[in-house]
Design a protein around this motif. Structure first.
Motif, short mmCIF file in Angstrom:
data_model
loop_
_atom_site.label_atom_id
_atom_site.label_comp_id
_atom_site.label_asym_id
_atom_site.label_seq_id
_atom_site.Cartn_x
_atom_site.Cartn_y
_atom_site.Cartn_z
N GLU A 44 0.93 -1.37 -0.28
CA GLU A 44 0.22 0.12 -0.01
C GLU A 44 1.04 0.83 -0.42
OE1 GLU A 44 -2.30 -0.21 2.97
OE2 GLU A 44 -3.45 -2.22 2.58
N CYS A 45 1.56 1.03 0.82
CA CYS A 45 3.04 2.09 0.57
C CYS A 45 3.66 2.51 -0.80
CB CYS A 45 3.98 2.54 2.14
SG CYS A 45 3.31 2.03 3.29
N GLU A 48 1.04 4.39 -2.89
CA GLU A 48 1.16 5.68 -2.60
C GLU A 48 2.05 6.10 -2.60
OE1 GLU A 48 -0.08 6.52 1.39
OE2 GLU A 48 -1.19 5.02 1.23
N ARG A 52 2.65 9.17 -6.07
CA ARG A 52 2.92 10.97 -5.66
C ARG A 52 3.51 10.93 -7.09
NH1 ARG A 52 2.97 9.30 -0.41
NH2 ARG A 52 5.03 8.69 -0.88
N CYS A 99 -5.35 2.02 -8.09
CA CYS A 99 -3.80 2.76 -8.78
C CYS A 99 -3.63 3.38 -9.98
CB CYS A 99 -3.10 2.24 -8.19
SG CYS A 99 -1.15 3.27 -7.71
#
Length: 175
Positions: A44-45, A48, A52, A99
């Motif tokens: 998940e990190c 993310e 970005r 995503c």
């Protein structure tokens, strides 16, 4: 995070093994679990982080006006594009699909103006957008770390322009 990002970009989800990642950064597995609880949290990190980075790349792309500028951005962000490739390949995973959808929401519109110029379809936005969608799918199927370079990209764009010209020519002959 960077080691995991690169591992995912090259090997997809199978590259995200706790032992392998821990060894690559010179730490033990317990350090990994202390930071991330489990591999799902780590993934998940990574997603993310990728979102970005994709936003930054999209901003860079939207500020380009030439094929050469776009090629320079693509080459500078090779690992990010390979990460995106893995998301496409493994889009049966709900988190990867989500995503990828989020990235497409902003990246297609940011890329479209320069894309229209590159493929000589400035006057036909809907067709340019359709060609962009198809070209992106094809692009991500073909790219590798080795072939993602200036010469390959120039050939790729030239082939798309040829396809568009053939389409336009055959369309005029039908009229």
């Amino acid at each position: 995070m960077e080691v995991g990002y690169s591992s995912f970009a090259h090997d997809g989800p199978k590259g995200l093994k706790v032992e392998r990642l821990s060894k690559a950064v010179g730490k033990n597995k317990s350090s990994f679990y202390h930071l991330f609880a489990d591999l799902e949290v780590f993934t998940e990190c990574l997603l993310e982080l990728h979102l970005r980075r994709a936003r930054r790349i999209s901003t860079e792309e939207s500020n380009t006006t030439t094929e050469e500028e776009l090629i320079s951005i693509i080459i500078a962000h090779k690992i990010d594009l390979l990460f995106n490739r893995q998301l496409r390949i493994h889009r049966d995973n709900h988190a990867f699909k989500k995503c990828l959808f989020q990235i497409n929401q902003f990246s297609i519109e940011g890329l479209l103006p320069v894309w229209k110029n590159i493929i000589s379809l400035s006057g036909n936005g809907p067709l340019a957008k359709m060609v962009l969608h198809l070209s992106l799918e094809n692009f991500y199927l073909q790219i590798t770390y080795e072939n993602l370079n200036r010469d390959w990209l120039q050939d790729y764009f030239a082939n798309i322009r040829k396809m568009v010209l053939l389409f336009q020519k055959s369309n005029k002959e039908l009229d």
